[in-house]
Design a protein around this motif. Structure first.
Motif, PDB file in Angstrom:
ATOM      1  N   VAL A   1       9.120  14.327 -16.318  1.00  9.02           N
ATOM      2  CA  VAL A   1       7.813  13.667 -16.374  1.00  9.02           C
ATOM      3  C   VAL A   1       7.750  12.657 -15.231  1.00  9.02           C
ATOM      4  O   VAL A   1       8.680  11.879 -15.029  1.00  9.02           O
ATOM      5  CB  VAL A   1       7.592  12.956 -17.724  1.00  9.02           C
ATOM      6  N   TYR A   2       6.634  12.669 -14.496  1.00  4.59           N
ATOM      7  CA  TYR A   2       6.509  11.792 -13.332  1.00  4.59           C
ATOM      8  C   TYR A   2       5.037  11.674 -12.957  1.00  4.59           C
ATOM      9  O   TYR A   2       4.181  12.401 -13.477  1.00  4.59           O
ATOM     10  CB  TYR A   2       7.310  12.352 -12.146  1.00  4.59           C
ATOM     11  N   VAL A   3       4.745  10.732 -12.077  1.00  7.70           N
ATOM     12  CA  VAL A   3       3.377  10.491 -11.618  1.00  7.70           C
ATOM     13  C   VAL A   3       3.250  10.973 -10.183  1.00  7.70           C
ATOM     14  O   VAL A   3       4.120  10.701  -9.342  1.00  7.70           O
ATOM     15  CB  VAL A   3       3.012   8.996 -11.711  1.00  7.70           C
ATOM     16  N   VAL A   4       2.164  11.692  -9.880  1.00 11.54           N
ATOM     17  CA  VAL A   4       1.912  12.211  -8.540  1.00 11.54           C
ATOM     18  C   VAL A   4       0.634  11.590  -7.991  1.00 11.54           C
ATOM     19  O   VAL A   4      -0.387  11.510  -8.688  1.00 11.54           O
ATOM     20  CB  VAL A   4       1.802  13.751  -8.552  1.00 11.54           C
ATOM     21  N   LEU A   5       0.708  11.154  -6.738  1.00 10.66           N
ATOM     22  CA  LEU A   5      -0.465  10.685  -6.006  1.00 10.66           C
ATOM     23  C   LEU A   5      -0.970  11.861  -5.176  1.00 10.66           C
ATOM     24  O   LEU A   5      -0.260  12.380  -4.309  1.00 10.66           O
ATOM     25  CB  LEU A   5      -0.068   9.514  -5.101  1.00 10.66           C
ATOM     26  N   TRP A   6      -2.186  12.311  -5.475  1.00  7.88           N
ATOM     27  CA  TRP A   6      -2.714  13.475  -4.781  1.00  7.88           C
ATOM     28  C   TRP A   6      -2.974  13.165  -3.307  1.00  7.88           C
ATOM     29  O   TRP A   6      -3.218  12.008  -2.941  1.00  7.88           O
ATOM     30  CB  TRP A   6      -3.997  13.964  -5.440  1.00  7.88           C
ATOM     31  N   SER A   7      -2.924  14.182  -2.493  1.00  5.40           N
ATOM     32  CA  SER A   7      -3.093  14.008  -1.047  1.00  5.40           C
ATOM     33  C   SER A   7      -4.429  13.331  -0.731  1.00  5.40           C
ATOM     34  O   SER A   7      -5.441  13.576  -1.396  1.00  5.40           O
ATOM     35  CB  SER A   7      -3.014  15.368  -0.341  1.00  5.40           C
ATOM     36  N   GLY A   8      -4.412  12.475   0.277  1.00  3.10           N
ATOM     37  CA  GLY A   8      -5.617  11.791   0.700  1.00  3.10           C
ATOM     38  C   GLY A   8      -5.962  10.546  -0.092  1.00  3.10           C
ATOM     39  O   GLY A   8      -6.953   9.871   0.209  1.00  3.10           O
ATOM     40  N   SER A   9      -5.178  10.221  -1.108  1.00  3.55           N
ATOM     41  CA  SER A   9      -5.462   9.036  -1.918  1.00  3.55           C
ATOM     42  C   SER A   9      -4.345   8.000  -1.766  1.00  3.55           C
ATOM     43  O   SER A   9      -3.286   8.282  -1.192  1.00  3.55           O
ATOM     44  CB  SER A   9      -5.645   9.414  -3.389  1.00  3.55           C
TER      45      SER A   9
ATOM     46  N   HIS B   1       0.850  -1.194   0.000  1.00  2.00           N
ATOM     47  CA  HIS B   1       0.000   0.000   0.000  1.00  2.00           C
ATOM     48  C   HIS B   1       0.888   1.247   0.000  1.00  2.00           C
ATOM     49  O   HIS B   1       1.870   1.327   0.739  1.00  2.00           O
ATOM     50  CB  HIS B   1      -0.910   0.023   1.230  1.00  2.00           C
ATOM     51  N   LEU B   2       0.506   2.203  -0.831  1.00  3.55           N
ATOM     52  CA  LEU B   2       1.205   3.492  -0.877  1.00  3.55           C
ATOM     53  C   LEU B   2       0.189   4.575  -0.566  1.00  3.55           C
ATOM     54  O   LEU B   2      -0.788   4.759  -1.294  1.00  3.55           O
ATOM     55  CB  LEU B   2       1.827   3.725  -2.251  1.00  3.55           C
ATOM     56  N   GLY B   3       0.407   5.308   0.528  1.00  6.78           N
ATOM     57  CA  GLY B   3      -0.528   6.348   0.932  1.00  6.78           C
ATOM     58  C   GLY B   3      -1.580   5.796   1.881  1.00  6.78           C
ATOM     59  O   GLY B   3      -1.531   4.628   2.256  1.00  6.78           O
ATOM     60  N   PRO B   4      -2.547   6.642   2.268  1.00  5.53           N
ATOM     61  CA  PRO B   4      -2.669   8.056   1.852  1.00  5.53           C
ATOM     62  C   PRO B   4      -1.669   8.970   2.561  1.00  5.53           C
ATOM     63  O   PRO B   4      -1.203   8.665   3.656  1.00  5.53           O
ATOM     64  CB  PRO B   4      -4.104   8.393   2.246  1.00  5.53           C
ATOM     65  N   PHE B   5      -1.377  10.093   1.897  1.00  5.92           N
ATOM     66  CA  PHE B   5      -0.449  11.080   2.434  1.00  5.92           C
ATOM     67  C   PHE B   5      -1.184  12.402   2.670  1.00  5.92           C
ATOM     68  O   PHE B   5      -2.226  12.665   2.073  1.00  5.92           O
ATOM     69  CB  PHE B   5       0.712  11.312   1.463  1.00  5.92           C
TER      70      PHE B   5
ATOM     71  N   TYR C   1      -8.581   8.241 -11.874  1.00  8.37           N
ATOM     72  CA  TYR C   1      -9.303   8.310 -10.601  1.00  8.37           C
ATOM     73  C   TYR C   1     -10.133   7.036 -10.449  1.00  8.37           C
ATOM     74  O   TYR C   1     -10.919   6.691 -11.331  1.00  8.37           O
ATOM     75  CB  TYR C   1     -10.210   9.536 -10.550  1.00  8.37           C
ATOM     76  N   GLU C   2      -9.956   6.351  -9.323  1.00  7.33           N
ATOM     77  CA  GLU C   2     -10.716   5.131  -9.040  1.00  7.33           C
ATOM     78  C   GLU C   2     -11.092   5.101  -7.561  1.00  7.33           C
ATOM     79  O   GLU C   2     -10.282   5.470  -6.699  1.00  7.33           O
ATOM     80  CB  GLU C   2      -9.886   3.880  -9.373  1.00  7.33           C
ATOM     81  N   THR C   3     -12.310   4.657  -7.273  1.00  7.89           N
ATOM     82  CA  THR C   3     -12.745   4.481  -5.881  1.00  7.89           C
ATOM     83  C   THR C   3     -12.732   2.998  -5.540  1.00  7.89           C
ATOM     84  O   THR C   3     -12.909   2.135  -6.407  1.00  7.89           O
ATOM     85  CB  THR C   3     -14.151   5.042  -5.664  1.00  7.89           C
ATOM     86  N   ALA C   4     -12.525   2.699  -4.271  1.00  4.43           N
ATOM     87  CA  ALA C   4     -12.371   1.325  -3.823  1.00  4.43           C
ATOM     88  C   ALA C   4     -13.703   0.577  -3.808  1.00  4.43           C
ATOM     89  O   ALA C   4     -14.777   1.168  -3.669  1.00  4.43           O
ATOM     90  CB  ALA C   4     -11.755   1.302  -2.433  1.00  4.43           C
TER      91      ALA C   4
ATOM     92  N   THR D   1       2.320  13.588  -3.449  1.00  5.27           N
ATOM     93  CA  THR D   1       3.563  12.822  -3.357  1.00  5.27           C
ATOM     94  C   THR D   1       3.915  12.194  -4.705  1.00  5.27           C
ATOM     95  O   THR D   1       3.061  11.556  -5.338  1.00  5.27           O
ATOM     96  CB  THR D   1       3.425  11.705  -2.312  1.00  5.27           C
ATOM     97  N   THR D   2       5.154  12.375  -5.126  1.00  6.41           N
ATOM     98  CA  THR D   2       5.630  11.734  -6.350  1.00  6.41           C
ATOM     99  C   THR D   2       5.723  10.225  -6.127  1.00  6.41           C
ATOM    100  O   THR D   2       6.294   9.764  -5.139  1.00  6.41           O
ATOM    101  CB  THR D   2       7.012  12.276  -6.760  1.00  6.41           C
ATOM    102  N   VAL D   3       5.155   9.465  -7.047  1.00  8.35           N
ATOM    103  CA  VAL D   3       5.193   8.005  -6.943  1.00  8.35           C
ATOM    104  C   VAL D   3       6.545   7.509  -7.470  1.00  8.35           C
ATOM    105  O   VAL D   3       6.924   7.814  -8.601  1.00  8.35           O
ATOM    106  CB  VAL D   3       4.053   7.360  -7.752  1.00  8.35           C
ATOM    107  N   VAL D   4       7.242   6.762  -6.626  1.00 11.66           N
ATOM    108  CA  VAL D   4       8.552   6.230  -7.010  1.00 11.66           C
ATOM    109  C   VAL D   4       8.384   4.761  -7.393  1.00 11.66           C
ATOM    110  O   VAL D   4       8.130   3.912  -6.539  1.00 11.66           O
ATOM    111  CB  VAL D   4       9.566   6.385  -5.867  1.00 11.66           C
ATOM    112  N   TYR D   5       8.519   4.496  -8.663  1.00 15.17           N
ATOM    113  CA  TYR D   5       8.440   3.120  -9.169  1.00 15.17           C
ATOM    114  C   TYR D   5       9.854   2.542  -9.102  1.00 15.17           C
ATOM    115  O   TYR D   5      10.692   2.803  -9.974  1.00 15.17           O
ATOM    116  CB  TYR D   5       7.909   3.112 -10.598  1.00 15.17           C
ATOM    117  N   LYS D   6      10.114   1.755  -8.068  1.00 12.05           N
ATOM    118  CA  LYS D   6      11.485   1.346  -7.769  1.00 12.05           C
ATOM    119  C   LYS D   6      11.956   0.116  -8.541  1.00 12.05           C
ATOM    120  O   LYS D   6      13.153  -0.069  -8.747  1.00 12.05           O
ATOM    121  CB  LYS D   6      11.632   1.096  -6.271  1.00 12.05           C
TER     122      LYS D   6
END
Length: 202
Positions: A172-180, A78-82, A145-148, A86-91
């Motif tokens: 270029v990068y992917v951001v996870l918006w706050s609260g998600s 699980h990543l988040g919520p923050f 955007y997706e809901t659980a 937050t920038t998503v780091v695909y490691k």
């Protein structure tokens, strides 16, 4: 007396289709034409040098492509919520030709100007929401955007893609918006991109 003849079938010669190969074939055709129409050997030599330079330029086209996943192993993640974006780091890097993607920061940096294509996927678990976007230099380009789904074992996910005109140094990068948040259990959150073709300006 009856004479028997054995016929042999030959398969047509196959060429690797690439811009460089097409240019080489074009060189051969043009040289054949020039050999008939051009009166001096020096003119043929000059044309050969020019066309050879064009082929070499195509051969030196930068090669850029990457794919990375959010998961590093096969455990549920699980990543988040923050509290903040937050920038998503695909490691987990699967492919990183050209080393333009940084798995420590999650940021892709364009090495040359060109048209690039990017895709990313976003999955949410049994609770919350997944609200993420692909950004170019802090500007949102596309989003997911997706809901659980509260039912156990049912996960919702989405994907998006975009072609971008980038100059050298663009981020270029992917951001996870706050609260998600994101959920992963088998590399279903991915980030990919590649150079379609370079763009040169005179």
């Amino acid at each position: 007396m009856r004479t028997s003849q054995t016929s042999q079938q030959t398969s047509p010669t196959r060429f690797v289709e690439s811009p460089a190969m097409e240019s080489v074939l074009a060189v051969v055709v043009l040289l054949c034409c020039c050999a008939v129409e051009t009166q001096t050997e020096s003119e043929v030599d000059g044309l050969l040098r020019e066309l050879t330079a064009r082929v070499e330029k195509l051969e030196s086209k930068p090669k850029v492509a990457f794919t990375a996943s959010l998961m590093v192993n096969d455990e549920h993640y699980h990543l988040g919520p923050f509290d903040e974006n937050t920038t998503v780091v695909y490691k987990k890097v699967i492919t990183n030709i050209g080393e333009a993607y940084n798995p420590d920061t999650g940021v892709f940096t364009a090495p040359v100007r060109g048209a690039y294509y990017f895709t990313f996927t976003c999955n949410v678990g049994n609770s919350g929401k997944a609200n993420a976007a692909l950004l170019k230099n802090d500007v949102k380009m596309v989003a997911v955007y997706e809901t659980a789904n509260p039912k156990f074992g049912i996960y919702h996910g989405g994907a998006n893609g975009v072609t971008l005109d980038l100059v050298e140094g663009d981020k270029v990068y992917v951001v996870l918006w706050s609260g998600s948040s994101m959920f992963d259990n088998s590399r279903i959150n991915m980030f990919s991109g590649y150079l379609l073709f370079p763009i040169t300006t005179k």
